[in-house]
Structure formats: structure tokens, C-alpha cells
Design a protein around this motif. Structure first.
Motif, PDB file in Angstrom:
ATOM      1  N   ARG A  27       0.857  -1.202  -0.057  1.00 42.58           N
ATOM      2  CA  ARG A  27      -0.037   0.105   0.129  1.00 42.58           C
ATOM      3  C   ARG A  27       0.588   1.256   0.195  1.00 42.58           C
ATOM      4  O   ARG A  27       1.889   1.500   0.737  1.00 42.58           O
ATOM      5  N   ARG A  28       0.805   2.137  -0.992  1.00 44.75           N
ATOM      6  CA  ARG A  28       1.287   3.321  -0.864  1.00 44.75           C
ATOM      7  C   ARG A  28       0.377   4.466  -0.623  1.00 44.75           C
ATOM      8  O   ARG A  28      -0.886   4.552  -1.035  1.00 44.75           O
ATOM      9  N   ASP A  52       5.323   3.720   1.548  1.00 40.70           N
ATOM     10  CA  ASP A  52       4.987   2.221   1.048  1.00 40.70           C
ATOM     11  C   ASP A  52       5.053   1.201   1.876  1.00 40.70           C
ATOM     12  O   ASP A  52       5.928   1.264   2.873  1.00 40.70           O
ATOM     13  N   LEU A  53       3.965   0.487   2.480  1.00 43.45           N
ATOM     14  CA  LEU A  53       3.951  -0.393   3.454  1.00 43.45           C
ATOM     15  C   LEU A  53       3.754  -1.706   2.875  1.00 43.45           C
ATOM     16  O   LEU A  53       2.764  -2.071   2.151  1.00 43.45           O
ATOM     17  N   MET A  63       5.461  -4.219   7.021  1.00 40.73           N
ATOM     18  CA  MET A  63       7.038  -3.724   6.935  1.00 40.73           C
ATOM     19  C   MET A  63       6.984  -2.153   6.220  1.00 40.73           C
ATOM     20  O   MET A  63       6.483  -2.242   5.002  1.00 40.73           O
ATOM     21  N   VAL A  64       7.547  -1.115   6.784  1.00 40.71           N
ATOM     22  CA  VAL A  64       7.612  -0.025   6.161  1.00 40.71           C
ATOM     23  C   VAL A  64       8.791  -0.242   4.919  1.00 40.71           C
ATOM     24  O   VAL A  64       9.984  -0.369   5.406  1.00 40.71           O
ATOM     25  N   LEU A  65       8.571  -0.103   3.667  1.00 41.21           N
ATOM     26  CA  LEU A  65       9.457  -0.353   2.726  1.00 41.21           C
ATOM     27  C   LEU A  65      10.224   1.109   2.311  1.00 41.21           C
ATOM     28  O   LEU A  65      11.559   1.202   2.281  1.00 41.21           O
ATOM     29  N   GLY A 120      10.131   4.902  -9.344  1.00 33.95           N
ATOM     30  CA  GLY A 120       8.747   5.019  -8.667  1.00 33.95           C
ATOM     31  C   GLY A 120       8.879   5.391  -7.208  1.00 33.95           C
ATOM     32  O   GLY A 120       8.242   4.800  -6.579  1.00 33.95           O
ATOM     33  N   THR A 121       9.745   6.316  -6.889  1.00 36.18           N
ATOM     34  CA  THR A 121       9.950   6.660  -5.397  1.00 36.18           C
ATOM     35  C   THR A 121       8.402   7.130  -5.081  1.00 36.18           C
ATOM     36  O   THR A 121       7.982   8.059  -5.780  1.00 36.18           O
ATOM     37  N   PRO A 122       8.083   7.113  -3.734  1.00 34.49           N
ATOM     38  CA  PRO A 122       6.953   7.923  -3.215  1.00 34.49           C
ATOM     39  C   PRO A 122       7.550   9.314  -3.062  1.00 34.49           C
ATOM     40  O   PRO A 122       6.596  10.173  -3.391  1.00 34.49           O
ATOM     41  N   LEU A 123       8.650   9.990  -3.129  1.00 29.84           N
ATOM     42  CA  LEU A 123       9.091  11.152  -3.417  1.00 29.84           C
ATOM     43  C   LEU A 123       8.466  11.909  -4.716  1.00 29.84           C
ATOM     44  O   LEU A 123       7.931  12.754  -4.873  1.00 29.84           O
TER      45      LEU A 123
END
Length: 337
Positions: A27-28, A52-53, A63-65, A120-123
Motif C-alpha cells: 500500500r502506498r 510504501d507499506l 513492514m515500511v519499505l 517509482g519512489t514515493p518522493l
């Protein structure tokens, strides 16, 4: 000319709660909180958080990725990025300073942060959302500023002809004034908090804000079976003086993709909260991107849904699915661990 709206094509109201996480999924979640610390019309401050979890197949603890934070200062009038920083630090993010929210900032972003886009980073999702966040931030004024004063300020500003910029503002739309400017009678709906009471890990940490502010929130859930299954939501909401929040935009997207090629197999857009009656018409067009590789959605959506073919906010929701391949890689790495 009056725009015809098919019977039953309406915004259904906000989703009641975030769905439970399923084993074997990533999940993002992302949020951008928008505030004006020195008052309306001054510099807009953006605080973005994304995470990302991984929820393992085994049923072990999530786990936090990856987790990223972004802070930016944006000129409220021109939407020019005046200052920006990221945590963990990325030196190239400062190349965005001086670009204007919209096509300008996204072009600079694509060049300056190409590595972030490729992985594809969350940032990258947060930075790409600066354009949309700076565009919709001013909606909060309509909830907090005296209506007569607000209308007086709007009437004194230059008229912006909105005709044809999106499905909701197509010629003949009830959302348009005779001069082509938009009406301010947005339809809004109260929304429930994003996190589930029984799942404190379901969202990243959210700041409790009671002052005038806007929030752009996204959730993307991905798991792999015979197909890549995607369930995502997008919401723009404002605080209100009486407490709580009201949404002006909310969509839910469900989609599937080929696990081998990454091509989009199915997609459905569910309009939940939208400002005008004509807005949900955009949801009928999403099939135009079937067969597109997920990784190409950031560019293909803009090509296929320009003008009255699309909705700015639905377009952004579809473009965000370009992040899914990175989430798929994380799932496959967990399966092989």
C-alpha cells in the motif's frame, strides 16, 4: 446548448472508510497538506508525506519499505516554487526552484528527477503532485472567508475563461458563468478520517490540522494473483471552521494489469465527490488507456485526455498508477525472500 448527463451518472458520495489491507499486498499512501502560515494570499506552504507499506503473505507484522517527506514554499498567485527540500535529502530537488506549478514544473521534474521517476519512489509522486496541489489549494478560502468578501475579491480579479479546459467545463456546462469563468457553488461532502480505527498502520502519520488548510490524499493498494490488481483512491479536502473536513474531489479507481507485460487490462473510475454535475462524465472515457503499460501512464494520460476528454483530477489519479510497477517489484522481492 445544454450538456446531457446520462441518468445515474452522479458522484455517489465519499467512501465510508479505507478498506482493510490484504495479506500479500503493498500500500502506498501520500498526503500533501497546504497552509498559509502568514495569512491568505501569502506564500503557500506544502508538507508532503508518502510511504510504501508491505503486508506480508505470512501474516507477520507489516513492514515500511520506503518513506519520503517533502516541504515546499509556493507563490500563491503564480504557483512558482520558491523553496523546496526533501527528506531523506536529494540534492537535485532544488532544480525545481523557479518552476511554475503545472506543465513547467513537471517538465523540469521529469528531467531533474529522472532516476526517482524510473524507480517509482514515493518522493516522485509527491513532487509530481505539486502542480495539482497548488492549483486546488485556494478552494479552502471558500470554506473560511466570508462569502461576500470572497466574491468581491473574485470579481476584482481578471476573468479566466475556463471553457473547454476539462469535461466539467465543456461548452454548455452548468459550471460556467456567461463570461466563461467558473461558478463558485461547488458541491462538497463531509468526509470521515482516512485511517481505520482498527488499523493504525493503514496510513502514514497524519498531522491533525484545525486551521484553514487543504489536503490532497492518495492511496494505492496492489497485490498479484493471476493479474496485478489495483485499488486506489484520491481525495482533495478542506478543513472547515466548525471542525472536520469536506471533500471537493474524490475518485476511486480499480484496475488490473498483465503481470508479465504490465499492460493495463481493465480500469474503472468511480466518481465519489465532484464539484459540478458534469464532472462525472469524464469517468466514461477511461477505457482509452487500455493496453497501455503502467509505466507509461504519466505521459499517455496527458496525450489521450486533454481538454474536454478528461478531468484534471481524474487524469492525475490515472497518472499516479505509473507508480504500480515499483510496488509490484517490492511484492515479488518479498515472495522470493
Amino acid at each position: 446548448m445544454v450538456v446531457e448527463i446520462p441518468v445515474g451518472l452522479v458522484a455517489k458520495g465519499p467512501a465510508e472508510a479505507t478498506p482493510p489491507r490484504r495479506p500479500g499486498s503493498v500500500r502506498r499512501t501520500s498526503t500533501i497538506d497546504m497552509q498559509w502560515p502568514t495569512g491568505p494570499g501569502t506564500q503557500l506552504r506544502l508538507l508532503g508525506r508518502a510511504r510504501d507499506l508491505l503486508t506480508p503473505h505470512s501474516g507477520s507484522d507489516p513492514m515500511v519499505l520506503r518513506e519520503d517527506t517533502m516541504r515546499a514554499g509556493v507563490d500563491s498567485t503564480t504557483r512558482t516554487i520558491e523553496e523546496i527540500e526533501a527528506h531523506p535529502p536529494r540534492p537535485h530537488v532544488r532544480k525545481l526552484i523557479g518552476s511554475r506549478g503545472g506543465g513547467s514544473s513537471r517538465a523540469v521534474l521529469a528531467e531533474a528527477m529522472a532516476d526517482e521517476a524510473a524507480t517509482g519512489t514515493p518522493l516522485y509522486l509527491l513532487l509530481d503532485d505539486i502542480a495539482g496541489a497548488s492549483l486546488i489549494a485556494g478552494f479552502a478560502y471558500s470554506r473560511w472567508i466570508d462569502r461576500d468578501l470572497l466574491l468581491q475579491a473574485i470579481s476584482a480579479a481578471p476573468v479566466r475563461n475556463m471553457t473547454g479546459i476539462c469535461t466539467g467545463f465543456q461548452p454548455g456546462s452548468g459550471a460556467l458563468m456567461p463570461d466563461g469563468s467558473s461558478k463558485w457553488n461547488h458541491q462538497v461532502r463531509p468526509v470521515v478520517p482516512l485511517p481505520r480505527a482498527d488499523d493504525p498502520m493503514g496510513w502514514h502519520a497524519l498531522e491533525e490540522i484545525t486551521a484553514m488548510s487543504m489536503r490532497r490524499a492518495r492511496r494505492i493498494d496492489v497485490h498479484i494473483g493471476e493479474v496485478i490488481a489495483i485499488d486506489s483512491m484520491f481525495q482533495d479536502s478542506s478543513t472547515v471552521p466548525t471542525g472536520g473536513r469536506v471533500a471537493v474531489h474524490e475518485y476511486r479507481l480499480t484496475a488490473t494489469a498483465d503481470p508479465r507485460t504490465g499492460e493495463l487490462l481493465t480500469i474503472d473510475a468511480d466518481p465519489r465527490v465532484l464539484p459540478y454535475d458534469e464532472c462525472p462524465l469524464a469517468s466514461r472515457n477511461v477505457g482509452k488507456i487500455l493496453g497501455t503499460p503502467l509505466s507509461e501512464l504519466r505521459t499517455v494520460v496527458l496525450e489521450k485526455f486533454s481538454g474536454t476528454e478528461g478531468c484534471t483530477h481524474l487524469n492525475d489519479a490515472m497518472r499516479a498508477l505509473a507508480e504500480v510497477p515499483a510496488m509490484v517489484r517490492a511484492l515479488r522481492a518479498d515472495d522470493q525472500a
